[in-house]
Design a protein around this motif. Structure first.
Motif, PDB file in Angstrom:
ATOM      1  N   ARG A 155       0.824  -1.212   0.000  1.00  0.00           N
ATOM      2  CA  ARG A 155       0.000   0.000   0.000  1.00  0.00           C
ATOM      3  C   ARG A 155       0.858   1.262   0.000  1.00  0.00           C
ATOM      4  NH1 ARG A 155      -4.617   1.188   4.644  1.00  0.00           N
ATOM      5  NH2 ARG A 155      -4.640   3.470   4.487  1.00  0.00           N
ATOM      6  N   TYR A 156       2.139   1.119   0.344  1.00  0.00           N
ATOM      7  CA  TYR A 156       3.021   2.272   0.465  1.00  0.00           C
ATOM      8  C   TYR A 156       4.104   2.242  -0.605  1.00  0.00           C
ATOM      9  CZ  TYR A 156       0.740   2.782   4.977  1.00  0.00           C
ATOM     10  OH  TYR A 156      -0.194   2.925   5.954  1.00  0.00           O
ATOM     11  N   SER A 157       4.433   3.406  -1.108  1.00  0.00           N
ATOM     12  CA  SER A 157       5.421   3.535  -2.169  1.00  0.00           C
ATOM     13  C   SER A 157       6.324   4.735  -1.883  1.00  0.00           C
ATOM     14  CB  SER A 157       4.705   3.736  -3.510  1.00  0.00           C
ATOM     15  OG  SER A 157       5.590   4.181  -4.516  1.00  0.00           O
ATOM     16  N   THR A 158       7.577   4.630  -2.302  1.00  0.00           N
ATOM     17  CA  THR A 158       8.412   5.831  -2.269  1.00  0.00           C
ATOM     18  C   THR A 158       8.144   6.617  -3.544  1.00  0.00           C
ATOM     19  OG1 THR A 158      10.345   4.936  -3.445  1.00  0.00           O
ATOM     20  CG2 THR A 158      10.231   4.572  -1.059  1.00  0.00           C
ATOM     21  N   PHE A 159       8.387   7.894  -3.489  1.00  0.00           N
ATOM     22  CA  PHE A 159       8.325   8.725  -4.685  1.00  0.00           C
ATOM     23  C   PHE A 159       9.430   9.764  -4.596  1.00  0.00           C
ATOM     24  CE2 PHE A 159       7.246  12.455  -7.108  1.00  0.00           C
ATOM     25  CZ  PHE A 159       6.820  11.929  -8.320  1.00  0.00           C
ATOM     26  N   SER A 160      10.168   9.932  -5.685  1.00  0.00           N
ATOM     27  CA  SER A 160      11.213  10.956  -5.720  1.00  0.00           C
ATOM     28  C   SER A 160      11.405  11.448  -7.144  1.00  0.00           C
ATOM     29  CB  SER A 160      12.528  10.418  -5.152  1.00  0.00           C
ATOM     30  OG  SER A 160      12.935   9.251  -5.846  1.00  0.00           O
ATOM     31  N   ARG A 161      12.010  12.605  -7.255  1.00  0.00           N
ATOM     32  CA  ARG A 161      12.337  13.180  -8.563  1.00  0.00           C
ATOM     33  C   ARG A 161      13.850  13.305  -8.625  1.00  0.00           C
ATOM     34  NH1 ARG A 161      11.892  18.824 -11.282  1.00  0.00           N
ATOM     35  NH2 ARG A 161      12.610  19.514  -9.248  1.00  0.00           N
ATOM     36  N   ILE A 162      14.454  12.574  -9.531  1.00  0.00           N
ATOM     37  CA  ILE A 162      15.914  12.489  -9.557  1.00  0.00           C
ATOM     38  C   ILE A 162      16.455  12.934 -10.912  1.00  0.00           C
ATOM     39  CG2 ILE A 162      16.064  10.687  -7.799  1.00  0.00           C
ATOM     40  CD1 ILE A 162      16.137   8.613  -9.934  1.00  0.00           C
ATOM     41  N   ARG A 163      17.739  13.303 -10.894  1.00  0.00           N
ATOM     42  CA  ARG A 163      18.408  13.752 -12.117  1.00  0.00           C
ATOM     43  C   ARG A 163      19.156  12.595 -12.771  1.00  0.00           C
ATOM     44  NH1 ARG A 163      21.674  18.454  -9.243  1.00  0.00           N
ATOM     45  NH2 ARG A 163      21.438  16.925  -7.553  1.00  0.00           N
ATOM     46  N   VAL A 164      18.967  12.461 -14.074  1.00  0.00           N
ATOM     47  CA  VAL A 164      19.639  11.411 -14.841  1.00  0.00           C
ATOM     48  C   VAL A 164      20.447  12.068 -15.958  1.00  0.00           C
ATOM     49  CG1 VAL A 164      19.299   9.446 -16.382  1.00  0.00           C
ATOM     50  CG2 VAL A 164      17.919   9.657 -14.327  1.00  0.00           C
ATOM     51  N   GLN A 165      21.635  11.546 -16.169  1.00  0.00           N
ATOM     52  CA  GLN A 165      22.535  12.129 -17.162  1.00  0.00           C
ATOM     53  C   GLN A 165      22.137  11.750 -18.585  1.00  0.00           C
ATOM     54  OE1 GLN A 165      26.713  10.988 -16.825  1.00  0.00           O
ATOM     55  NE2 GLN A 165      27.271  13.140 -17.058  1.00  0.00           N
ATOM     56  N   ASN A 166      22.066  12.750 -19.445  1.00  0.00           N
ATOM     57  CA  ASN A 166      21.788  12.534 -20.857  1.00  0.00           C
ATOM     58  C   ASN A 166      23.065  12.157 -21.598  1.00  0.00           C
ATOM     59  OD1 ASN A 166      18.980  13.226 -20.861  1.00  0.00           O
ATOM     60  ND2 ASN A 166      19.564  15.387 -20.634  1.00  0.00           N
ATOM     61  N   SER A 167      22.924  11.804 -22.864  1.00  0.00           N
ATOM     62  CA  SER A 167      24.086  11.424 -23.673  1.00  0.00           C
ATOM     63  C   SER A 167      25.066  12.573 -23.846  1.00  0.00           C
ATOM     64  CB  SER A 167      23.628  10.928 -25.047  1.00  0.00           C
ATOM     65  OG  SER A 167      22.863  11.928 -25.704  1.00  0.00           O
ATOM     66  N   ASP A 168      24.587  13.825 -23.731  1.00  0.00           N
ATOM     67  CA  ASP A 168      25.476  14.985 -23.885  1.00  0.00           C
ATOM     68  C   ASP A 168      26.108  15.420 -22.570  1.00  0.00           C
ATOM     69  OD1 ASP A 168      23.349  16.095 -22.539  1.00  0.00           O
ATOM     70  OD2 ASP A 168      22.840  17.564 -24.078  1.00  0.00           O
ATOM     71  N   GLY A 169      25.849  14.641 -21.488  1.00  0.00           N
ATOM     72  CA  GLY A 169      26.454  14.948 -20.197  1.00  0.00           C
ATOM     73  C   GLY A 169      25.609  15.836 -19.308  1.00  0.00           C
TER      74      GLY A 169
END
Length: 259
Positions: free
Chosen positions: A118-132
């Protein structure tokens, strides 16, 4: 205060993989694989089904998987932790993400097994693109199956596009009741990883964080110096770090102690 993401990942790995998985009967994992595969087919996200007992992961990649360089198919890796994806996440964000899951695990262990999904974590994270450069994505973790003895067996991680791309400090990590939409108050789970250490070990680690040496700590607590040494070694082993300096940094980030 800087901290190595490897320290936190080692702590997370030890916490989840060192559970007891001895049970008389266990469900087949195929049902859960089919559920994740169906979800990903509809949402086109990246779904990871992690098996902590077997220490492996099933990666289901929709079209969003190209952000991580994943092919649009299903693969199995010999680790319950998706390092190929972790390596693309901003170093600061991956630490916060691991700490959130450590707190999520401790929170889950305190509630009824039937309530865990019934419980979930939620976050907004940064991911690196192909251009860095970095872009924001949404991340969730759900513990979908626990064993009769209480150990968490299967986790479902979801990586999907974020609609909010405005830069902000931190990952805004939350634990959410998906049934009601309630955000669980931070105070209800922050520092639950204190259970990792004994009360005496917490006291000693706090004194170490204040700059006290073993002889000073022994005098302060009226115990033998070799007892302090033993406690310090226990802290290092439990937290999967190289020394007490790393233990202090890790404990502060995890909310186990404060300065």
């Amino acid at each position: 205060m800087s901290i190595s993401k490897n320290n936190i990942l080692q702590q997370l790995t030890a916490t989840l993989l060192d559970q007891s998985f001895i049970v008389d009967e266990q469900e087949s994992i195929e049902m859960y694989q089919e559920m994740v595969a169906s979800y990903v087919k509809i949402d086109q996200c990246v779904g990871i089904l992690s098996d902590f007992q077997a220490n492996c992961s099933y990666i289901f990649s929709g079209s969003f998987g190209q952000v991580f360089g994943l092919a649009a198919d299903n693969t199995v890796i010999d680790s319950a932790f998706e390092e190929a994806i972790f390596s693309k996440i901003h170093p600061d964000d991956i630490i916060e993400r691991h700490v959130l899951e450590l707190n999520y695990f401790q929170f889950q262990k305190r509630i009824n097994q039937k309530e865990r999904s019934r419980y979930s974590t939620f976050s907004r994270i940064r991911v690196q693109n192909s251009d860095g450069s970095y872009t924001y994505i949404n991340h969730r973790t759900i513990y979908v199956k626990s064993l009769p003895n209480g150990s968490v067996w299967l986790a479902f991680c979801i990586y999907a596009p974020a609609t909010d791309l405005i830069p902000n400090k931190g990952i805004d990590g939350k634990i959410i009741d998906v049934q009601t939409g309630e955000v669980i108050a931070y105070e209800k789970y922050a520092g639950t990883s204190k259970n990792l250490l004994s009360q005496r070990e917490l006291v000693i680690l706090t004194l170490v964080a204040k700059g006290m040496g073993s002889k000073q700590i022994a005098k302060e607590l009226h115990i033998a110096v070799h007892t302090v040494y033993r406690h310090r070694q226990n802290i290092i082993e439990k937290m999967k770090v190289a020394n007490t300096a790393e233990a202090v940094k890790t404990a502060v980030v995890m909310g186990i102690i404060s300065l």
